[in-house]
Design a protein around this motif. Structure first.
Motif, PDB file in Angstrom:
ATOM      1  N   LYS A 101      49.336  37.050  39.842  1.00  0.00           N
ATOM      2  CA  LYS A 101      48.022  36.544  39.422  1.00  0.00           C
ATOM      3  C   LYS A 101      47.086  36.446  40.618  1.00  0.00           C
ATOM      4  O   LYS A 101      45.917  36.796  40.541  1.00  0.00           O
ATOM      5  CB  LYS A 101      48.166  35.155  38.777  1.00  0.00           C
ATOM      6  CG  LYS A 101      48.571  35.227  37.320  1.00  0.00           C
ATOM      7  CD  LYS A 101      48.496  33.858  36.673  1.00  0.00           C
ATOM      8  CE  LYS A 101      49.026  33.920  35.249  1.00  0.00           C
ATOM      9  NZ  LYS A 101      49.758  32.692  34.880  1.00  0.00           N
ATOM     10  N   GLN A 116      45.953  39.848  41.690  1.00  0.00           N
ATOM     11  CA  GLN A 116      44.996  40.386  40.724  1.00  0.00           C
ATOM     12  C   GLN A 116      43.622  39.742  40.908  1.00  0.00           C
ATOM     13  O   GLN A 116      42.594  40.403  40.826  1.00  0.00           O
ATOM     14  CB  GLN A 116      45.487  40.165  39.293  1.00  0.00           C
ATOM     15  CG  GLN A 116      46.480  41.232  38.864  1.00  0.00           C
ATOM     16  CD  GLN A 116      47.203  40.874  37.574  1.00  0.00           C
ATOM     17  OE1 GLN A 116      47.162  39.734  37.128  1.00  0.00           O
ATOM     18  NE2 GLN A 116      47.873  41.851  36.991  1.00  0.00           N
ATOM     19  N   SER A 117      43.616  38.421  41.187  1.00  0.00           N
ATOM     20  CA  SER A 117      42.341  37.718  41.331  1.00  0.00           C
ATOM     21  C   SER A 117      41.593  38.181  42.584  1.00  0.00           C
ATOM     22  O   SER A 117      40.376  38.121  42.658  1.00  0.00           O
ATOM     23  CB  SER A 117      42.562  36.205  41.376  1.00  0.00           C
ATOM     24  OG  SER A 117      43.100  35.851  42.628  1.00  0.00           O
TER      25      SER A 117
END
Lengths: 93, 91
Positions: free
Chosen positions: A86, A89-90
């Protein structure tokens, strides 16, 4: 064990469409199973370091506390894996 | 061979190869090496001129434990995957 059977193009051409699909599904499943087992090998390596670092080996069986440690180790490793994914991805946005 | 016979023969061959591969994996190459390294750390902290009997006993218990640890890890992974996907899974 059988000697390796060999398949000719003629044999393969005889496969019906439904058998072809069944084979495709079977091979997908087998390949997932192999990858899964490789992950078990890696995690055993990683979690052994966490769970057995300071203990002395008194028996070949797992003690209750060792079982708990291994299960927690696997669980938290996967949690961290998700969190890391995550985060990465951010960073793209 | 008819379609069904070809299909069954292919399935059998894939199973033989993947099962042989996996049991080899646990004891050979880097997995064998990792188990050996872990048990060497644990059982032979100060290498002497030969293996003592207590080191040998420790090594065999350690290998057994390592395999049990692998089984526990594998079982935990399966449970986790089943919980997440809500489907049954066999490995």
């Amino acid at each position: 064990m059988d000697s390796t059977p060999s398949f000719t193009d003629a044999d393969l051409a005889r496969l019906s469409d439904s058998d072809k699909q069944e084979l495709k599904d079977f091979i997908d499943k087998e390949s997932k199973r192999t990858k899964f087992q490789a992950q078990s090998h890696n995690l055993t390596d990683i979690c052994w370091k966490k769970c057995f670092a300071t203990s002395t080996i008194k028996s070949g069986a797992l003690e209750k506390s060792e079982e708990t440690c291994l299960a927690n180790c696997v669980g938290r490793f996967l949690d961290l894996n998700v969190a890391t994914l995550k985060h990465v991805q951010s960073m793209r946005h | 061979m008819d379609s069904d016979a070809v299909k069954k023969a292919i399935i059998r061959q894939v199973l033989v190869e993947s099962n042989t591969n996996n049991s080899r994996q646990l004891f050979e190459a880097r997995y064998h090496y990792r188990a050996n390294e872990h048990c060497f750390d644990k059982c032979v902290p100060k290498p002497g001129s030969s293996m003592s009997s207590s080191e040998t006993t420790c090594a065999s218990l350690c290998m057994e434990k390592y395999i049990n640890a692998w089984n526990k890890v594998n079982q935990t992974l399966i449970q986790r995957l089943q919980a997440e996907s809500g489907t049954s899974f066999s490995a």
